[in-house]
Design a protein around this motif. Structure first.
Motif, mmCIF file in Angstrom:
data_model
loop_
_atom_site.group_PDB
_atom_site.id
_atom_site.type_symbol
_atom_site.label_atom_id
_atom_site.label_comp_id
_atom_site.label_asym_id
_atom_site.label_seq_id
_atom_site.Cartn_x
_atom_site.Cartn_y
_atom_site.Cartn_z
ATOM 1 N N UNK A 1 -39.898 -56.921 2.233
ATOM 2 C CA UNK A 1 -38.467 -56.984 2.517
ATOM 3 C C UNK A 1 -38.119 -55.955 3.592
ATOM 4 N N UNK A 2 -36.858 -55.937 4.036
ATOM 5 C CA UNK A 2 -36.413 -54.986 5.057
ATOM 6 C C UNK A 2 -35.191 -54.211 4.587
ATOM 7 N N UNK A 3 -34.996 -53.049 5.208
ATOM 8 C CA UNK A 3 -33.788 -52.260 5.047
ATOM 9 C C UNK A 3 -33.400 -51.700 6.421
ATOM 10 N N UNK A 4 -32.108 -51.680 6.698
ATOM 11 C CA UNK A 4 -31.615 -51.152 7.965
ATOM 12 C C UNK A 4 -30.894 -49.834 7.752
ATOM 13 N N UNK A 5 -31.108 -48.908 8.685
ATOM 14 C CA UNK A 5 -30.405 -47.636 8.698
ATOM 15 C C UNK A 5 -29.650 -47.551 10.009
ATOM 16 N N UNK A 6 -28.381 -47.164 9.958
ATOM 17 C CA UNK A 6 -27.591 -47.028 11.172
ATOM 18 C C UNK A 6 -27.423 -45.556 11.514
ATOM 19 N N UNK A 7 -28.058 -45.144 12.584
ATOM 20 C CA UNK A 7 -27.851 -43.825 13.158
ATOM 21 C C UNK A 7 -27.488 -44.037 14.617
ATOM 22 N N UNK A 8 -26.809 -43.102 15.241
ATOM 23 C CA UNK A 8 -26.450 -43.276 16.649
ATOM 24 C C UNK A 8 -27.671 -43.536 17.522
#
Length: 307
Positions: free
Chosen positions: A139-146
């Motif tokens: 599966x996947x996971x997304x992280x939002x950083x600048x």
């Protein structure tokens, strides 16, 4: 490792063995940095320094406030769990990682020892636990950083190891081609600044050679990782802490959650240790910081990618 308290929210795209379910947009990390820990090869009823590593991880989590913890597989020795009522859920997980600071999501993948037991029970435990998260075998996971964010691709690597065929490590029925096609599509579609892949088995290690590098993994995954500019591959399996760079990719082994061995010096330029411990990861816009933390809570090796 300089640590301050920051929090961020994550969102995910969860998928089954073949299909992908769209997730909500990822939300940005406060302060611009996303942190998580990775521990592998740990489930031994608290023995073989498992409790000591858990204590060090709990103390580090108070300071760093990671958004989640990753289990890199071999969650229960020697033969996985028998079902949802197996006492190891308490003796190797709930009662060992019991500190308040560790009561946060655990993103879990499977190792070869888990494939000796009831894999479906490990998937199903996600519905019973407030922190155990294994929505699928990969599966996947997304992280939002600048600066473009990050995306983590969690793999199920045991089916790719040919020597397991016909053994108690029962990977029969798992579609390797489907998983590789999923990874290829996901990496190609990802707009993340940092593409991180996590699997149980290594490709390359600092020790190198037979029993450490995994030729089956190299053949299957290295072309895909290179083709899509993956910066970092993290794994467990080898009961040690190792770092090596090969072909522009950082390969990090963190399989020291309980039982380890003394591996001797690295045969390649990099780092290798038989210390018990775990990996701390901090993802920012311009760099990824890696720190191996031992069972005393000390950073024994650090590396910054992207600078």
């Amino acid at each position: 490792m300089t640590i301050s308290r920051r929090r961020f929210l994550e969102s995910s795209a969860e998928l089954g063995a073949v299909s992908v379910l769209a997730g909500a947009p990822a939300m940005a990390a406060a302060g611009g940095e996303a942190r998580f820990f990775v521990i592998g090869d740990w489930g031994r009823d608290g023995k073989h320094h498992q409790r000591a590593v858990a204590g060090a991880m709990a103390a580090a989590a108070v300071a760093a406030d990671p958004a989640f913890i990753v289990s890199a597989g071999d969650n229960f020795y020697e033969a996985g769990v028998t079902g949802l009522s197996d006492p190891q859920w308490r003796t190797s997980f709930e009662d060992v990682y019991s500190q308040e600071s560790l009561q946060r999501p655990w993103h879990v993948i499977l190792g070869n020892h888990d494939y000796r037991g009831n894999v479906e029970a490990q998937l199903a435990y996600s519905k019973l636990s407030h922190r155990w998260e294994m929505p699928a075998r990969y599966y996947t996971r997304k992280l939002a950083v600048p600066g473009g964010g990050a995306e983590i691709f969690y793999l199920d690597t045991s089916p790719f190891i040919r020597k397991y065929a016909g053994t108690v490590t029962n990977t029969a029925g798992q579609d390797k081609r489907a998983q590789l096609a999923w990874l290829e599509r996901g990496l190609a579609a990802s707009g993340a600044r940092w593409k991180i892949v996590i699997g149980h088995h290594p490709l390359y290690t600092a020790l190198g050679g037979h029993g450490h590098d995994q030729p089956d993994m190299i053949a299957a995954f290295e072309p895909v990782l290179r083709r899509h500019q993956v910066a970092l591959y993290i794994n467990g399996h080898d009961h040690s802490m190792q770092y090596v760079e090969m072909g522009g990719i950082a390969y990090v082994t963190t399989g020291a959650g309980s039982h380890t061995y003394q591996p001797g010096p690295a045969s390649r330029a990099g780092y290798c240790s038989g210390d018990h411990g775990f990996l701390a990861v901090a993802v920012g816009a311009a760099a990824v910081r890696l720190d191996f933390i031992d069972a005393r809570g000390k950073s024994v090796f650090g590396k910054t990618l992207g600078v």
